[in-house]
Write an enzyme that holds these catalytic residues in place. Structure first.
Site, PDB file in Angstrom:
ATOM      1  CG  ASN A   7       3.984  -4.769  -2.272  1.00  0.00           C
ATOM      2  OD1 ASN A   7       3.396  -3.973  -2.999  1.00  0.00           O
ATOM      3  ND2 ASN A   7       5.299  -4.955  -2.314  1.00  0.00           N
ATOM      4  CD1 TRP A   8      -2.555  -6.804  -3.560  1.00  0.00           C
ATOM      5  CD2 TRP A   8      -3.970  -5.475  -4.683  1.00  0.00           C
ATOM      6  NE1 TRP A   8      -3.836  -7.124  -3.183  1.00  0.00           N
ATOM      7  CE2 TRP A   8      -4.715  -6.329  -3.845  1.00  0.00           C
ATOM      8  CE3 TRP A   8      -4.649  -4.543  -5.473  1.00  0.00           C
ATOM      9  CZ2 TRP A   8      -6.119  -6.274  -3.789  1.00  0.00           C
ATOM     10  CZ3 TRP A   8      -6.033  -4.484  -5.414  1.00  0.00           C
ATOM     11  CH2 TRP A   8      -6.756  -5.345  -4.589  1.00  0.00           C
ATOM     12  CE  LYS A   9       5.930  -7.526  -4.761  1.00  0.00           C
ATOM     13  NZ  LYS A   9       7.088  -8.378  -4.877  1.00  0.00           N
ATOM     14  CG  HIS A  87       9.331  -3.426  -2.060  1.00  0.00           C
ATOM     15  ND1 HIS A  87       9.818  -4.044  -3.194  1.00  0.00           N
ATOM     16  CD2 HIS A  87       8.599  -4.353  -1.392  1.00  0.00           C
ATOM     17  CE1 HIS A  87       9.378  -5.298  -3.205  1.00  0.00           C
ATOM     18  NE2 HIS A  87       8.642  -5.509  -2.126  1.00  0.00           N
ATOM     19  CD  GLU A  89       9.337  -5.987  -6.374  1.00  0.00           C
ATOM     20  OE1 GLU A  89       8.290  -5.316  -6.401  1.00  0.00           O
ATOM     21  OE2 GLU A  89       9.362  -7.195  -6.043  1.00  0.00           O
ATOM     22  CD  GLU A 157       9.366  -7.409   1.719  1.00  0.00           C
ATOM     23  OE1 GLU A 157       8.344  -8.071   1.650  1.00  0.00           O
ATOM     24  OE2 GLU A 157       9.633  -6.500   0.929  1.00  0.00           O
ATOM     25  N   GLY A 163       9.302 -13.212  -4.306  1.00  0.00           N
ATOM     26  CA  GLY A 163       8.743 -13.652  -5.583  1.00  0.00           C
ATOM     27  C   GLY A 163       9.420 -14.881  -6.163  1.00  0.00           C
ATOM     28  CB  SER A 199       8.345 -16.918  -0.997  1.00  0.00           C
ATOM     29  OG  SER A 199       8.912 -16.479  -2.224  1.00  0.00           O
TER      30      SER A 199
HETATM   31  P1  PGA Z   1       6.421 -12.095  -2.348  1.00  0.00           P
HETATM   32  O1  PGA Z   1       6.714 -10.517  -2.278  1.00  0.00           O
HETATM   33  O2  PGA Z   1       5.475 -12.424  -1.221  1.00  0.00           O
HETATM   34  O3  PGA Z   1       5.786 -12.292  -3.709  1.00  0.00           O
HETATM   35  O4  PGA Z   1       7.711 -12.792  -2.224  1.00  0.00           O
HETATM   36  C1  PGA Z   1       6.920  -9.867  -1.046  1.00  0.00           C
HETATM   37  C2  PGA Z   1       7.178  -8.400  -1.276  1.00  0.00           C
HETATM   38  O5  PGA Z   1       7.771  -8.044  -2.291  1.00  0.00           O
HETATM   39  O6  PGA Z   1       6.822  -7.556  -0.439  1.00  0.00           O
END
Ligand code: PGA
Length: 235
Positions: A7-9, A87, A89, A157, A163, A199
């Site tokens: 997931n590059w965001k 997600h 976010e 998640e 993150g 993470s």
């Molecule tokens: P992360 O993000 O691996 O940077 O914790 C995971 C995600 O948001 O899908």
């Protein structure tokens, strides 16, 4: 096979994406089912790259007066087969609620896409021992009226692990993953893959993958570097 999704965001220009794919292809040993969730602007860089890819977001309607939005038919045209929904976010920074997430899940599956529904508790919910209540509610609401789970995947998640470098302990993740898989098996009478996200990195990935109910990862930060992501895919 293990499913490893990137997931590059909001990272990488088209130039970055081309360089990444070249570097990644040199390292990739084909040992995992890989999915790239990438920004809209680089989707067509993936069109002929030979990897499964999808969009990080979309609008549930097929067309209409929705300034700035992207529909599933637009994504299909670029060769996208997968989409993310729910997600953390999108939920917490952009105010998406379970109702909208459910519309997205239904639209994505209805239009023939593979949908990864993300669920997970926030830190205060985690600390209050409410993890399963939160996750179950997100599953119930997000999957309302879903009849066929053939193209469905779940990503667990924990929000506090995303993150932050603070990955869930494998045994803790396993406990939630097992409950999710059991809930899904009862709801759909079939096995639905459940990924872990938060993470995940090459150095903690092995212990997590060793858990019975962890079918793979949804990877943010560690997917941005082709060497690191390829290392995760080789675990
Ligand atoms: P992360 O993000 O691996 O940077 O914790 C995971 C995600 O948001 O899908």
């Amino acid at each position: 096979m293990t499913i490893i999704a990137a997931n590059w965001k909001m990272h990488k220009t088209r130039k970055d994406a081309r360089a990444y794919l070249e570097a990644f292809a040199r390292q990739d040993k084909g040992s995992a089912d890989i999915i790239f969730f990438v920004p809209y602007t680089v989707l067509d860089v993936f069109t002929d790259a030979g990897y499964t890819f999808g969009a990080e977001n979309f609008h549930p309607e097929e067309k209409g007066a929705f300034t700035g939005e992207i529909s599933l038919p637009m994504l299909r045209e670029l060769g996208c087969t997968h989409v993310l929904a729910g997600h953390s976010e999108r939920r917490h920074l952009f105010g998406e609620d379970d109702r909208l997430i459910n519309r997205k899940v239904l639209a994505g599956l209805g239009q023939g896409f593979h949908v990864v529904l993300c669920v997970g508790e926030q830190l205060k919910e985690h600390e209050a021992g409410k993890t399963w209540d939160v996750v179950r509610t997100q599953l119930e609401r997000g999957l309302d009226q879903v009849k066929d789970a053939d193209r469905l995947m779940i990503a667990y998640e924990p929000v506090w692990a995303i993150g932050t470098g603070r990955c869930s302990q494998p045994a803790d993740a396993e406990q939630v993953q097992k409950r999710i898989k059991t809930w899904l098996a009862e709801r759909f009478s079939k096995q639905v893959p459940v990924l872990y996200g938060g993470s995940a990195k090459p150095d903690n990935g092995k212990d997590l993958l060793a858990q019975e109910h962890v079918d793979g990862f949804l990877v943010g930060g560690a997917s941005l570097d082709p060497e690191q992501f390829a290392a995760l895919c080789r675990l």
